[in-house]
Design a protein around this motif. Structure first.
Motif, PDB file in Angstrom:
ATOM      1  N   ASP A  36       0.817  -1.181   0.136  1.00 36.06           N
ATOM      2  CA  ASP A  36      -0.155  -0.049  -0.122  1.00 36.06           C
ATOM      3  C   ASP A  36       0.917   1.271   0.118  1.00 36.06           C
ATOM      4  O   ASP A  36       1.512   1.589   1.041  1.00 36.06           O
ATOM      5  N   LEU A  37       0.889   1.937  -1.256  1.00 37.02           N
ATOM      6  CA  LEU A  37       1.685   3.104  -1.410  1.00 37.02           C
ATOM      7  C   LEU A  37       1.032   4.520  -0.981  1.00 37.02           C
ATOM      8  O   LEU A  37       1.543   5.576  -1.003  1.00 37.02           O
ATOM      9  N   GLY A  38      -0.513   4.143  -0.532  1.00 36.18           N
ATOM     10  CA  GLY A  38      -1.175   5.454  -0.397  1.00 36.18           C
ATOM     11  C   GLY A  38      -1.405   6.154  -1.575  1.00 36.18           C
ATOM     12  O   GLY A  38      -1.455   5.559  -2.821  1.00 36.18           O
ATOM     13  N   GLU A  39      -1.923   7.356  -1.402  1.00 31.46           N
ATOM     14  CA  GLU A  39      -2.185   8.183  -2.635  1.00 31.46           C
ATOM     15  C   GLU A  39      -0.884   8.740  -3.181  1.00 31.46           C
ATOM     16  O   GLU A  39      -0.295   9.223  -2.614  1.00 31.46           O
ATOM     17  N   TYR A  40      -0.811   8.770  -4.570  1.00 29.49           N
ATOM     18  CA  TYR A  40       0.230   9.365  -5.166  1.00 29.49           C
ATOM     19  C   TYR A  40      -0.106   9.600  -6.662  1.00 29.49           C
ATOM     20  O   TYR A  40      -1.251   9.157  -7.109  1.00 29.49           O
ATOM     21  N   LYS A  41       0.663  10.182  -7.333  1.00 30.40           N
ATOM     22  CA  LYS A  41       0.658  10.466  -8.649  1.00 30.40           C
ATOM     23  C   LYS A  41       1.830  10.234  -9.583  1.00 30.40           C
ATOM     24  O   LYS A  41       2.740  10.496  -8.801  1.00 30.40           O
ATOM     25  N   VAL A  42       1.807   9.854 -10.826  1.00 33.22           N
ATOM     26  CA  VAL A  42       2.725   9.898 -11.704  1.00 33.22           C
ATOM     27  C   VAL A  42       2.707  10.723 -12.989  1.00 33.22           C
ATOM     28  O   VAL A  42       1.478  10.732 -13.608  1.00 33.22           O
ATOM     29  N   TRP A  43       3.569  11.287 -13.292  1.00 27.91           N
ATOM     30  CA  TRP A  43       3.408  12.485 -14.144  1.00 27.91           C
ATOM     31  C   TRP A  43       4.595  11.890 -15.261  1.00 27.91           C
ATOM     32  O   TRP A  43       5.700  11.479 -15.113  1.00 27.91           O
ATOM     33  N   ASN A  44       4.059  11.643 -16.495  1.00 28.56           N
ATOM     34  CA  ASN A  44       5.153  11.082 -17.781  1.00 28.56           C
ATOM     35  C   ASN A  44       6.189  12.137 -17.898  1.00 28.56           C
ATOM     36  O   ASN A  44       5.898  13.628 -17.944  1.00 28.56           O
ATOM     37  N   PRO A  45       7.052  11.858 -18.460  1.00 25.58           N
ATOM     38  CA  PRO A  45       8.044  12.669 -19.102  1.00 25.58           C
ATOM     39  C   PRO A  45       7.534  13.535 -20.239  1.00 25.58           C
ATOM     40  O   PRO A  45       6.757  12.837 -20.885  1.00 25.58           O
ATOM     41  N   PRO A  46       7.956  14.433 -20.508  1.00 18.18           N
ATOM     42  CA  PRO A  46       7.576  15.372 -21.697  1.00 18.18           C
ATOM     43  C   PRO A  46       7.905  14.630 -23.130  1.00 18.18           C
ATOM     44  O   PRO A  46       9.165  14.214 -23.209  1.00 18.18           O
ATOM     45  N   GLY A  47       7.025  14.480 -23.935  1.00 21.86           N
ATOM     46  CA  GLY A  47       7.251  13.718 -25.305  1.00 21.86           C
ATOM     47  C   GLY A  47       7.157  12.312 -25.110  1.00 21.86           C
ATOM     48  O   GLY A  47       7.376  11.749 -26.304  1.00 21.86           O
ATOM     49  N   GLY A  48       6.730  11.559 -24.178  1.00 17.56           N
ATOM     50  CA  GLY A  48       6.605  10.143 -23.910  1.00 17.56           C
ATOM     51  C   GLY A  48       5.758   9.725 -22.841  1.00 17.56           C
ATOM     52  O   GLY A  48       5.750  10.598 -21.934  1.00 17.56           O
ATOM     53  N   SER A  49       5.405   8.641 -22.753  1.00 13.61           N
ATOM     54  CA  SER A  49       4.770   8.033 -21.712  1.00 13.61           C
ATOM     55  C   SER A  49       5.536   7.288 -20.668  1.00 13.61           C
ATOM     56  O   SER A  49       6.802   7.412 -20.990  1.00 13.61           O
ATOM     57  N   ALA A  50       5.002   7.161 -19.467  1.00 19.65           N
ATOM     58  CA  ALA A  50       6.004   6.642 -18.376  1.00 19.65           C
ATOM     59  C   ALA A  50       6.765   5.426 -18.729  1.00 19.65           C
ATOM     60  O   ALA A  50       7.990   5.161 -18.408  1.00 19.65           O
ATOM     61  N   PHE A 116      12.791  11.411 -11.978  1.00 19.21           N
ATOM     62  CA  PHE A 116      14.044  10.693 -12.310  1.00 19.21           C
ATOM     63  C   PHE A 116      14.671  11.190 -13.546  1.00 19.21           C
ATOM     64  O   PHE A 116      14.258  12.181 -13.968  1.00 19.21           O
ATOM     65  N   PRO A 117      15.814  10.470 -13.651  1.00 17.59           N
ATOM     66  CA  PRO A 117      16.620  10.995 -14.960  1.00 17.59           C
ATOM     67  C   PRO A 117      15.978  11.039 -16.158  1.00 17.59           C
ATOM     68  O   PRO A 117      16.221  12.123 -16.812  1.00 17.59           O
ATOM     69  N   ASN A 118      14.910  10.195 -16.379  1.00 20.63           N
ATOM     70  CA  ASN A 118      14.251  10.647 -17.673  1.00 20.63           C
ATOM     71  C   ASN A 118      13.132  11.486 -17.633  1.00 20.63           C
ATOM     72  O   ASN A 118      12.301  11.657 -18.751  1.00 20.63           O
ATOM     73  N   GLN A 119      13.107  12.330 -16.529  1.00 20.40           N
ATOM     74  CA  GLN A 119      12.103  13.339 -16.213  1.00 20.40           C
ATOM     75  C   GLN A 119      10.579  12.977 -15.830  1.00 20.40           C
ATOM     76  O   GLN A 119       9.687  13.779 -15.698  1.00 20.40           O
ATOM     77  N   LEU A 120      10.369  11.611 -15.839  1.00 20.80           N
ATOM     78  CA  LEU A 120       9.338  11.074 -15.058  1.00 20.80           C
ATOM     79  C   LEU A 120       9.147  11.447 -13.690  1.00 20.80           C
ATOM     80  O   LEU A 120      10.191  11.500 -13.015  1.00 20.80           O
ATOM     81  N   GLN A 121       8.236  11.690 -13.052  1.00 19.21           N
ATOM     82  CA  GLN A 121       7.755  12.488 -11.772  1.00 19.21           C
ATOM     83  C   GLN A 121       6.641  11.597 -11.122  1.00 19.21           C
ATOM     84  O   GLN A 121       5.773  11.172 -11.688  1.00 19.21           O
ATOM     85  N   VAL A 122       7.171  11.123  -9.750  1.00 18.44           N
ATOM     86  CA  VAL A 122       6.406  10.839  -8.909  1.00 18.44           C
ATOM     87  C   VAL A 122       6.102  11.642  -7.703  1.00 18.44           C
ATOM     88  O   VAL A 122       6.949  12.128  -7.000  1.00 18.44           O
ATOM     89  N   GLU A 123       4.740  11.849  -7.466  1.00 16.80           N
ATOM     90  CA  GLU A 123       4.348  12.837  -6.432  1.00 16.80           C
ATOM     91  C   GLU A 123       3.698  12.269  -5.412  1.00 16.80           C
ATOM     92  O   GLU A 123       2.745  11.427  -5.511  1.00 16.80           O
ATOM     93  N   VAL A 135      10.570   9.698   2.680  1.00 18.27           N
ATOM     94  CA  VAL A 135      10.609   9.851   1.376  1.00 18.27           C
ATOM     95  C   VAL A 135      11.595   8.844   0.428  1.00 18.27           C
ATOM     96  O   VAL A 135      10.965   8.365  -0.508  1.00 18.27           O
ATOM     97  N   TYR A 136      12.378   8.498   1.300  1.00 23.84           N
ATOM     98  CA  TYR A 136      13.288   7.558   0.568  1.00 23.84           C
ATOM     99  C   TYR A 136      12.829   6.176   0.633  1.00 23.84           C
ATOM    100  O   TYR A 136      12.912   5.442  -0.583  1.00 23.84           O
ATOM    101  N   ALA A 137      12.030   5.890   1.886  1.00 18.97           N
ATOM    102  CA  ALA A 137      11.218   4.649   1.949  1.00 18.97           C
ATOM    103  C   ALA A 137      10.231   4.687   0.928  1.00 18.97           C
ATOM    104  O   ALA A 137       9.936   3.377   0.251  1.00 18.97           O
ATOM    105  N   PHE A 138       9.430   5.536   0.731  1.00 14.80           N
ATOM    106  CA  PHE A 138       8.466   5.470  -0.461  1.00 14.80           C
ATOM    107  C   PHE A 138       8.938   5.279  -1.726  1.00 14.80           C
ATOM    108  O   PHE A 138       8.447   4.331  -2.497  1.00 14.80           O
TER     109      PHE A 138
END
Length: 257
Positions: A36-50, A116-123, A135-138
């Motif tokens: 269970d990671l709780g509520e979070y969002k994942v944002w794709n890198p610009p120009g591509g999917s995750a 992340f290095p490819n610009q993908l973001q986890v919020e 934050v490290y544990a998540f």
């Protein structure tokens, strides 16, 4: 009188065998419960999917321009650093504790975006009283089992590393670290092979599948005001047409001969 022949007891006595019992097959190991990671969002890198790396050659020039949030984060980071170097020695422990309590009361939650290095973001949002260890544990729980042993570092641009092993960081709350109410933390792996700009992060499949496109940034286009004659006027109040030396400031007229 004829004698009765004795009963032949040499015959083996047949005993009905009990039905054979089938040994129960060993139970299959139960699948581990979903984390269970709780509520979070994942944002794709610009120009591509995750799950699809974006080609840097195909990205527009605007991609390489920092966003308003990144500029704000970098400015806030530098402001905090300057304030820490100039004013921190003058603050007593009581003042620092009072300021930390005020931040917790004002911002009970801190929104963290891990890039992340490819610009993908986890919020994800964390209680502001949590430490950077949360934050490290998540982030580690978001990685695949094969990638979990890989070490990584979270840092705030331009290069303010937030290591759990740092005594000046590990005991501080997110609010005390200046990360509230929201911050963008960059992630870099110790293994350089995972830091490619087109390398898909080793995240769990269900996390990659949750990726969304970032909303377009807000654009601010100041409209030029018009005077009574309909002529354009700059925002600073000056006329769009030049009227010679009469419009020059006095200090510039003195130097112009």
């Amino acid at each position: 009188m004829a004698s009765t022949p004795a009963e032949d007891t040499s015959k083996p006595i047949e005993i009905e065998a009990a039905p054979a019992q089938i040994a129960p097959s060993p139970a299959e190991p139960a699948a581990p419960p979903a984390l269970d990671l709780g509520e979070y969002k994942v944002w794709n890198p610009p120009g591509g999917s995750a799950g699809t790396p974006a080609s840097l050659a195909a990205l527009p020039d605007s991609y390489f321009e920092p966003t308003a949030e990144e500029l704000k984060s970098a400015f806030s980071s530098q402001s905090r650093l300057v304030d820490k170097l100039s004013n921190a020695p003058l603050k007593t422990e009581a003042i620092r504790q009072r300021e930390a309590k005020e931040k917790l009361a004002r911002w009970p939650e801190t929104r963290i975006r891990v890039k992340f290095p490819n610009q993908l973001q986890v919020e994800k949002s964390f209680p502001s009283k949590d430490t950077i260890k949360s934050v490290y544990a998540f982030v580690r729980n978001c990685l695949t089992d094969e990638a979990k042993p890989n070490k990584f570092i979270l840092f705030e641009a331009p290069r303010r590393e937030l290591k759990v092993s740092d005594p000046a960081v590990k005991t501080q709350s997110l609010a005390a670290l200046g990360l509230a109410p929201s911050s963008v933390l960059h992630l870099t792996f110790v293994d350089e092979s995972l830091n490619g700009s087109t390398t898909i992060p080793p995240l769990l499949p269900e996390i990659l599948a949750k990726g969304e496109d970032l909303p377009p940034p807000l654009t601010f286009e100041p409209a030029a005001s018009t005077d009574a004659k309909g002529k354009g006027r700059a925002l600073g109040g000056g006329s769009s047409s030049s009227s010679g030396d009469s419009k020059l400031p006095k200090w510039l007229k003195l130097g112009k001969k």
